[in-house]
Design an enzyme around this catalytic site. Structure first.
Site: not given
Ligand SMILES: *[C@@H]1O[C@H](CO)[C@@H](O)[C@H](O)[C@H]1NC(C)=O
Ligand SMILES: *[C@@H]1O[C@H](CO)[C@@H](O)[C@H](O)[C@H]1NC(C)=O
Ligand SMILES: *[C@@H]1O[C@H](CO)[C@@H](O)[C@H](O)[C@H]1NC(C)=O
Ligand SMILES: *[C@@H]1O[C@H](CO)[C@@H](O)[C@H](O)[C@H]1NC(C)=O
Ligand SMILES: *[C@@H]1O[C@H](CO)[C@@H](O)[C@H](O)[C@H]1NC(C)=O
Ligand SMILES: *[C@@H]1O[C@H](CO)[C@@H](O)[C@H](O)[C@H]1NC(C)=O
Ligand SMILES: *[C@@H]1O[C@H](CO)[C@@H](O)[C@H](O)[C@H]1NC(C)=O
Ligand SMILES: *[C@@H]1O[C@H](CO)[C@@H](O)[C@H](O)[C@H]1NC(C)=O
Ligand SMILES: [Ca+2]
Length: 532
Positions: A272, A200, A274, A267, A461, A425, A270
């Site tokens: 999966v 950060s 998860d 979700d 983050h 993030d 990709d």
């Protein structure tokens, strides 16, 4: 007889042990820099020095407290230096920590970065010393626990440029130089390797070192870096700005419901299921598809019907700020990030909520642009927002932007930088790191040989979240790159296991632009994923 023997043998033996140096003012009397005026130096030798509060200024790379286990202590030579830059009216507190016994020193120097408005402080040197490193840190010219940016204003209400420059990089550079100098004075030799580890604000500081003073470091770890600060800090008010334009203040539970709906839709793209959207580019979830949907909340209690305004507000935060002409000013956030950190509210009842702006953004615009502590986005027009945004860039990008993509100095000094960024993030948009990497790459196609960026799907983050969190492994990976020449083609991350939230799975993150890809097989097995 015994005394005599010991006098002879022990004395001979002792000369072969590393000398325990004198942790005293005399040892460090030459510790200074030409451009600073020292106001005071305190040198104390401490045994069993408590490391409590060691993560209070930054928090990455910190050895966590274990509940029920006593806080570890260190034997530390602690040097506290207070100094000023003549005629600048600033006061900087810098701290240097050295393992008291030379035999405990691992011959290395390590600085931990700050977080938010904290440049660092005494607490930042404790974990490095606990791990055997010599270390230093600085408050950057203001108290590390200051939660606002009031130090950015002079008593006449003008920008305090020296304070801003100190915070941005000057005090950090000086802390590094002083820390390395003290290391040499104490142990009689230079550190073999020097490192930076931050996230950060600490990641931005790491980039400042990479861009300006790479000769001070062999390796720099920079997570979720708040680079392009001039844009990042102003962009953080985009959500509250849109919310006040449309007079829309949804309770947090509604924002979460929209996020869950986006995750439910994207979700699996990709491969999966998860809770992680690893391919956000393939997700074209439209929040307006939820208009009319009912959300039951418990705190505050009640039911909210999603309106077009709520959908537009969330979409605006996902999209990022735009100018009046519809041009993108800055990156937005991914669908699986907790954007309630940008458009959070406090509510007295389900229908009576107030937006709580991201404090860093609120402080930035108050102190450095509006120059008024009572600034609020209420009443701002689109023109006003554009103007603030451009002012921020014009006035401050060269001072605190930390976005210079020219890393040629770093290439020359042989310094390595390992950057990473969670894709969920919620404070610093992931694509900010991507954009910076791409700029460096277009200046030097060979940038991969000294600077790599790893994206971490599902990570929030500076760590945590569902996703593949590299926070615990990234520093060792950096050390192996610097000390053994082990090029990081992968970066180990740990994620919540699928089907068992009390268990974890490992994945190997990929250097951008390679993409962490599911190939098929057991979703909890690292071998089911590869970099493509
Ligand atoms: C430091 O702690 C150790 C172990 O608890 C103890 O033996 C020693 O006496 C302590 N030293 C000082 C100076 O307090
Ligand atoms: C410090 O660590 C403790 C637990 O180890 C955590 O509860 C706390 O939030 C951390 N503080 C910061 C500022 O990171
Ligand atoms: C970030 O960049 C990627 C690749 O260009 C894109 O697919 C994604 O949508 C961007 N995310 C945001 C929030 O702008
Ligand atoms: C909300 O709660 C009401 C009852 O209080 C229920 O009828 C409705 O199905 C709930 N809606 C959702 C989306 O859960
Ligand atoms: C919460 O609100 C629902 C209606 O949405 C109501 O039925 C319920 O009694 C409320 N619970 C409390 C604790 O106020
Ligand atoms: C909403 O809450 C504020 C306090 O945040 C209070 O002053 C105001 O009277 C409330 N309005 C209504 C309509 O309840
Ligand atoms: C370097 O390699 C050696 C031998 O494999 C290993 O023991 C050591 O831990 C490595 N050093 C780092 C910093 O990874
Ligand atoms: C979930 O993981 C925990 C920790 O690894 C393990 O003890 C537990 O048996 C697992 N539960 C199931 C249902 O597999
Ligand atoms: Ca997924």
């Amino acid at each position: 007889m015994f005394l005599l023997l010991c006098g002879f043998f022990c004395g001979t033996f002792a000369t072969k042990q590393p000398q325990t140096p004198a942790c005293s003012a005399k040892t460090f009397k030459s510790l200074s820099l030409s451009e600073i005026k020292i106001l005071s130096v305190h040198v104390t030798a401490n045994r069993n020095f408590s490391t409590s509060g060691r993560n209070s200024t930054g928090g990455v790379g910190v050895i966590p407290d274990i509940p029920g286990v006593e806080t570890p202590t260190v034997d530390i030579c602690l040097i506290s230096i207070t100094y000023t830059h003549p005629h600048q009216n600033d006061v900087i507190n810098t701290y240097i920590g050295l393992p008291l016994d030379a035999s405990k020193w691992n011959s290395r120097f390590l600085m931990h970065g700050g977080g938010g408005w904290s440049a660092g402080g005494q607490s930042s040197i404790l974990t490095p010393v606990l791990l055997g490193y010599a270390s230093s840190s600085t408050d950057g010219g203001h108290r590390p626990d200051e939660s606002t940016a009031d130090w950015g204003l002079t008593s006449q209400g003008r920008t305090n440029w020296p304070n801003l420059r100190d915070f941005s990089s000057i005090a950090i550079t000086e802390a590094a130089v002083l820390g390395k100098l003290a290391t040499k004075l104490y142990y009689g030799k230079h550190a073999r390797y020097s490192y930076w580890h931050g996230c950060s604000t600490g990641g931005r500081q790491g980039h400042a070192m990479a861009q300006e003073n790479p000769e001070l470091f062999d390796g720099i770890v920079a997570g979720a870096s708040a680079i392009t600060w001039d844009k990042f800090a102003t962009a953080g008010l985009w959500g509250p700005f849109i919310a006040q334009l449309s007079n829309t203040q949804p309770p947090v539970c509604v924002i979460e419901a929209v996020k869950e709906a986006a995750i439910a839709e994207c979700d699996a793209l990709d491969g999966v299921t998860d809770g992680i959207i690893a391919y956000p580019g393939q997700c074209d979830f439209d929040a307006s598809s939820l208009v009319g949907r009912e959300v039951n909340c418990t705190d505050p209690n009640g039911t909210v019907i999603i309106t077009k305004e709520i959908a537009d507000l969330v979409s605006a935060v996902w999209q990022g700020p735009e100018s009046l002409d519809g041009e993108s000013l800055w990156h937005g956030f991914h669908y699986d990030s907790d954007i309630a950190s940008m458009i959070g509210t406090t509510c007295t009842s389900i229908n009576n909520c107030t937006i709580v702006p991201f404090p860093i953004a609120q402080d930035w615009v108050s102190a450095f642009l509006a120059r008024s502590r009572s600034f609020s986005v209420n009443g701002l027009t689109r023109q006003d927002y554009d103007r603030l945004f451009h002012q921020s860039v014009e006035r401050y990008s060269s001072i605190i932007g930390t976005s210079n993509p020219d890393l040629s100095k770093m290439k020359k000094t042989g310094t390595k930088m390992l950057a990473w960024h969670g894709m969920a993030d919620q404070l610093v948009p992931t694509n900010s790191s991507v954009a910076y990497y791409e700029q460096t790459q277009s200046l030097d196609p060979d940038v991969d040989s000294y600077y790599r960026l790893f994206l971490a799907p599902g990570v929030t983050h500076c760590g945590f979240g569902n996703g593949f969190d590299p926070a615990e492994t990234v520093f060792d990976t950096m050390r192996a790159w610097v000390e053994n020449g082990t090029v990081p083609d992968r970066l180990e991350g740990v994620a919540v296991a699928v089907g068992n939230t009390s268990s974890t799975r490992t994945g190997y993150l990929c250097p951008y632009p390679q993409v962490f890809t599911y190939d098929g097989g057991d979703v909890n097995s690292a071998s089911s994923f590869s970099c493509r």
